[in-house]
Enzyme design. Sequence first.
Site, PDB file in Angstrom:
ATOM      1  CD  GLU A 123      18.634  42.708  31.963  1.00  0.00           C
ATOM      2  OE1 GLU A 123      17.812  42.745  31.044  1.00  0.00           O
ATOM      3  OE2 GLU A 123      19.730  42.129  31.868  1.00  0.00           O
ATOM      4  CB  CYS A 136      21.269  36.430  40.160  1.00  0.00           C
ATOM      5  SG  CYS A 136      22.751  37.169  39.482  1.00  0.00           S
ATOM      6  CB  CYS A 143      30.189  46.856  35.367  1.00  0.00           C
ATOM      7  SG  CYS A 143      31.378  46.068  36.472  1.00  0.00           S
ATOM      8  CB  CYS A 147      35.255  41.295  32.626  1.00  0.00           C
ATOM      9  SG  CYS A 147      35.722  41.692  34.326  1.00  0.00           S
ATOM     10  CB  CYS A 382      26.968  33.936  34.456  1.00  0.00           C
ATOM     11  SG  CYS A 382      26.622  32.949  35.829  1.00  0.00           S
TER      12      CYS A 382
HETATM   13  N1  SAH Z   1      31.586  41.909  39.311  1.00  0.00           N
HETATM   14  C1  SAH Z   1      31.340  40.692  40.009  1.00  0.00           C
HETATM   15  C2  SAH Z   1      29.943  40.123  39.893  1.00  0.00           C
HETATM   16  C3  SAH Z   1      29.289  40.087  38.524  1.00  0.00           C
HETATM   17  S1  SAH Z   1      29.529  38.791  37.396  1.00  0.00           S
HETATM   18  C4  SAH Z   1      32.371  39.665  39.593  1.00  0.00           C
HETATM   19  O1  SAH Z   1      33.160  39.930  38.705  1.00  0.00           O
HETATM   20  O2  SAH Z   1      32.418  38.603  40.203  1.00  0.00           O
HETATM   21  C5  SAH Z   1      29.077  37.251  38.055  1.00  0.00           C
HETATM   22  C6  SAH Z   1      29.882  36.097  37.436  1.00  0.00           C
HETATM   23  O3  SAH Z   1      29.542  35.858  36.054  1.00  0.00           O
HETATM   24  C7  SAH Z   1      31.367  36.385  37.440  1.00  0.00           C
HETATM   25  O4  SAH Z   1      32.086  35.256  37.790  1.00  0.00           O
HETATM   26  C8  SAH Z   1      31.613  36.727  35.992  1.00  0.00           C
HETATM   27  O5  SAH Z   1      32.959  36.640  35.676  1.00  0.00           O
HETATM   28  C9  SAH Z   1      30.731  35.739  35.289  1.00  0.00           C
HETATM   29  N2  SAH Z   1      30.475  36.061  33.881  1.00  0.00           N
HETATM   30  C10 SAH Z   1      30.465  37.277  33.302  1.00  0.00           C
HETATM   31  N3  SAH Z   1      30.188  37.180  31.983  1.00  0.00           N
HETATM   32  C11 SAH Z   1      29.993  35.864  31.721  1.00  0.00           C
HETATM   33  C12 SAH Z   1      29.622  35.143  30.553  1.00  0.00           C
HETATM   34  N4  SAH Z   1      29.382  35.756  29.408  1.00  0.00           N
HETATM   35  N5  SAH Z   1      29.496  33.809  30.648  1.00  0.00           N
HETATM   36  C13 SAH Z   1      29.693  33.182  31.834  1.00  0.00           C
HETATM   37  N6  SAH Z   1      30.017  33.817  32.975  1.00  0.00           N
HETATM   38  C14 SAH Z   1      30.173  35.148  32.930  1.00  0.00           C
END
Ligand code: SAH
Length: 401
Positions: A123, A136, A143, A147, A382
């Site tokens: 996406e 974006c 991944c 997280c 995000c």
């Molecule tokens: N792997 C990279 C890039 C992908 S995520 C990283 O970790 O930075 C891009 C951003 O969105 C990151 O800061 C991530 O922590 C955040 N993010 C992921 N899931 C989210 C959610 N459910 N709500 C808000 N931000 C989120």
Amino acid sequence: MTELEPVQADGGLASSAAPLRAEKPSLAGATREGVGAALADIGTPQREIRMRSAQLWHWIYHRGASSFDEMLNVGKGLRGALKERFSLARPEVVSEQISRDGTRKWLIRLAPVDGRDRGAEIECVYIPEADRGTLCVSSQVGCTLTCSFCHTGTQKFVRNLTTAEIVGQLLVARERLGDFPGRAPPADGVVPGEGARFISNVVFMGMGEPLYNLGHVADAIGAMSDGEGLSLSRRRITVSTAGVVPRLPELGERTGAMLAISLHAVRDELRDRLVPLNRKYPIADLLAACRAYPGASNARRITFEYVMLKGVNDSPAEARELVRLLKGLPAKINLIPFNPWPGSPYECSDDATIGRFSQIVFDAGYASPVRTPRGRDILAACGQLKSETEKLRARALLAAD
Ligand code: SAH
């Protein structure tokens, strides 16, 4: 929070460029070296390669050509030879959703990379704002990081994207937005209105961890920022990482891109749970690498992202600790209200709590840090990205049963 109805959700959209079908390698998404190698491959004399590469480059990236026939300043013979061996196909857009706030999400199907590849999907999201238009992009299918607050983290890792697949997202977005000079906008789409911003910024904040695919990400940034092609300034390209500490120096040296760090917690014990990569590279090591990041300065600040999770990481004491940890670093702080997804185990902090947290950060000298959620109604915000690949697989298995 109110969830809005998407104004358009189109399931069967075909990109106007022919969908990529593994037979002929595509030059849309190639690096400069790749274009040169393709020309050498079809027997272009060495002394012509530089000039011909520049011509092709201009057509592919500046003009958005989708066929070799358009390249009228390239001789007919050469065009024919190129057509025989290569294509200009881009990844296929399978659906386009447009949020009430103008955010768009494209589901993109990638060509199979080998016989075992069942076809992968990623996406990519476009976020228009008054003073910029941000794309974006994803760097991986799925991944590896898991997280606990991120939707992509619940999806299995499938593979790294190639350089062409990363650059292809920008080509597809420009095409869908009608953003190639002199080309007609897509007949089956909605293009931004007069005076609207097209794509001025790219953030690697889609699916995947860009530093685990650094070679392709760096080459893609090279192609995206080349002044004779897509021409995005490197200062308008941001790479976001969960903190792969040993790769930070190379990122800075090779790309000159802006850096964003997904910090999200100020204590290792909590960060270990939110961002499991922290067990390998704890907060102190990560911040030391940031202090040494090539090119960081007050004019080129590092962004620290901090997702606001109710009752988990949002206390005033944590805000004060955040400010203390970042002391002396050329930093910006971006507070991200948590974006929920189906089955997510967290809630977003309430407005008053975010306000209090942001005030403490603001009083310490960091300006306007709360990121407005965009495209939540189409799961484009995000951390909400997760392709349907897995669901499709599950359905196929069920059908086979
Ligand atoms: N792997 C990279 C890039 C992908 S995520 C990283 O970790 O930075 C891009 C951003 O969105 C990151 O800061 C991530 O922590 C955040 N993010 C992921 N899931 C989210 C959610 N459910 N709500 C808000 N931000 C989120």
